[in-house]
Motif scaffolding. Sequence first.
Motif, short mmCIF file in Angstrom:
data_model
loop_
_atom_site.label_atom_id
_atom_site.label_comp_id
_atom_site.label_asym_id
_atom_site.label_seq_id
_atom_site.Cartn_x
_atom_site.Cartn_y
_atom_site.Cartn_z
N LEU A 1 0.82 -1.21 0.00
CA LEU A 1 0.00 0.00 0.00
C LEU A 1 0.85 1.26 0.00
CD1 LEU A 1 -2.85 -1.11 2.41
CD2 LEU A 1 -2.94 -0.90 -0.09
N SER A 2 1.98 1.25 0.71
CA SER A 2 2.87 2.42 0.72
C SER A 2 3.39 2.71 -0.67
CB SER A 2 4.04 2.19 1.67
OG SER A 2 3.60 2.13 3.00
N VAL A 3 3.76 1.68 -1.41
CA VAL A 3 4.27 1.88 -2.76
C VAL A 3 3.17 2.33 -3.71
CG1 VAL A 3 5.30 0.71 -4.76
CG2 VAL A 3 6.26 0.37 -2.48
N VAL A 4 2.02 1.68 -3.66
CA VAL A 4 0.92 2.07 -4.55
C VAL A 4 0.50 3.50 -4.26
CG1 VAL A 4 -1.49 1.64 -5.21
CG2 VAL A 4 0.09 -0.28 -4.93
N PHE A 5 0.25 3.84 -2.98
CA PHE A 5 -0.13 5.21 -2.62
C PHE A 5 0.96 6.20 -2.99
CE2 PHE A 5 -2.98 3.45 0.92
CZ PHE A 5 -4.14 3.69 0.23
N GLY A 6 2.20 5.85 -2.66
CA GLY A 6 3.32 6.77 -2.92
C GLY A 6 3.48 7.09 -4.38
N LEU A 7 3.51 6.08 -5.23
CA LEU A 7 3.68 6.32 -6.65
C LEU A 7 2.48 7.05 -7.25
CD1 LEU A 7 6.09 4.38 -6.31
CD2 LEU A 7 5.51 3.46 -8.55
N ALA A 8 1.28 6.64 -6.88
CA ALA A 8 0.08 7.27 -7.44
C ALA A 8 -0.01 8.73 -7.00
CB ALA A 8 -1.16 6.50 -7.01
N GLN A 9 0.32 9.01 -5.75
CA GLN A 9 0.24 10.39 -5.26
C GLN A 9 1.29 11.28 -5.91
OE1 GLN A 9 -2.18 11.59 -3.31
NE2 GLN A 9 -1.31 13.60 -3.64
N VAL A 10 2.53 10.81 -5.94
CA VAL A 10 3.59 11.61 -6.58
C VAL A 10 3.28 11.79 -8.06
CG1 VAL A 10 6.03 11.63 -7.24
CG2 VAL A 10 5.38 11.04 -4.90
N GLY A 11 2.84 10.73 -8.72
CA GLY A 11 2.50 10.83 -10.13
C GLY A 11 1.46 11.89 -10.39
N ASP A 12 0.42 11.92 -9.54
CA ASP A 12 -0.64 12.92 -9.70
C ASP A 12 -0.13 14.33 -9.40
OD1 ASP A 12 -3.41 13.59 -10.23
OD2 ASP A 12 -3.62 13.95 -8.08
N GLU A 13 0.87 14.45 -8.55
CA GLU A 13 1.43 15.76 -8.21
C GLU A 13 2.36 16.31 -9.29
OE1 GLU A 13 3.31 15.26 -4.41
OE2 GLU A 13 1.40 14.97 -3.38
N ILE A 14 3.09 15.45 -9.98
CA ILE A 14 4.12 15.94 -10.91
C ILE A 14 3.74 15.87 -12.38
CG2 ILE A 14 5.96 15.44 -9.25
CD1 ILE A 14 6.76 13.04 -11.01
N ASP A 15 2.69 15.14 -12.74
CA ASP A 15 2.40 14.95 -14.16
C ASP A 15 2.06 16.25 -14.88
OD1 ASP A 15 -0.15 15.16 -13.04
OD2 ASP A 15 -0.96 13.41 -14.09
N GLU A 16 1.35 17.15 -14.22
CA GLU A 16 1.00 18.42 -14.87
C GLU A 16 2.24 19.28 -15.12
OE1 GLU A 16 -2.09 22.14 -14.30
OE2 GLU A 16 -2.25 20.41 -13.00
N GLU A 17 3.12 19.34 -14.12
CA GLU A 17 4.37 20.09 -14.28
C GLU A 17 5.23 19.50 -15.40
OE1 GLU A 17 8.53 20.53 -11.81
OE2 GLU A 17 6.69 20.25 -10.68
N LEU A 18 5.31 18.18 -15.44
CA LEU A 18 6.10 17.53 -16.49
C LEU A 18 5.48 17.75 -17.86
CD1 LEU A 18 6.98 14.19 -14.68
CD2 LEU A 18 8.50 16.13 -15.13
N GLN A 19 4.16 17.74 -17.94
CA GLN A 19 3.48 17.98 -19.20
C GLN A 19 3.78 19.39 -19.71
OE1 GLN A 19 -0.85 18.22 -19.12
NE2 GLN A 19 -0.95 17.06 -21.05
N ALA A 20 3.80 20.36 -18.80
CA ALA A 20 4.11 21.73 -19.20
C ALA A 20 5.53 21.85 -19.75
CB ALA A 20 3.92 22.68 -18.02
N LYS A 21 6.45 21.06 -19.23
CA LYS A 21 7.84 21.11 -19.67
C LYS A 21 8.10 20.31 -20.94
CE LYS A 21 10.09 21.62 -15.18
NZ LYS A 21 11.00 21.00 -14.21
N PHE A 22 7.47 19.12 -21.04
CA PHE A 22 7.86 18.18 -22.09
C PHE A 22 6.74 17.80 -23.06
CE2 PHE A 22 10.43 17.10 -18.24
CZ PHE A 22 11.61 17.67 -18.68
N GLY A 23 5.53 18.31 -22.84
CA GLY A 23 4.42 17.95 -23.73
C GLY A 23 3.86 16.58 -23.37
#
Length: 144
Positions: A115-137
């Motif tokens: 659960l720590s890994v699933v929550f951790g990856l899903a939460q970080v992914g949701d936090e950084i994907d928009e920023e990464l999209q703005a940088k890299f499309g």
Amino acid sequence: MSNLDATKMKVQRILAENLNGVELTEAGFTVRNGTTRAFITCSERDNGNRTYVRVQVPLLMQVRPSPELFEYIAFHAAEYMFGTVHLMQPADDGTSILMFEHTLLGDYLDEEELLSVVFGLAQVGDEIDEELQAKFGGKRFHED
């Protein structure tokens, strides 16, 4: 029952008891978190003597590889508590998937660890994907 079957059943039980919206896929399980989705699969190695649980979160799809993207991966791939960032092999159209993933040993897997890994990856992914999209499309897994 094989080691792999036992690991799959354990993973399914842990996910179903603790998470809402867990779905079965052909390869394993998936759960949505915001604009991301975690994919959880089980596999075996060493003639079935070892099982593994892989959690993958696609950060961006249809992203065009660039020197800036490669530099980001080189300097930031392993800066997270769980998971690393990597680029999957380009598709026929020249785009790739920017992936965030972590692998656990399934033979000794416990509930808190998974659960720590699933929550951790899903939460970080949701936090950084928009920023990464703005940088890299590219596209986030869920744009809604």
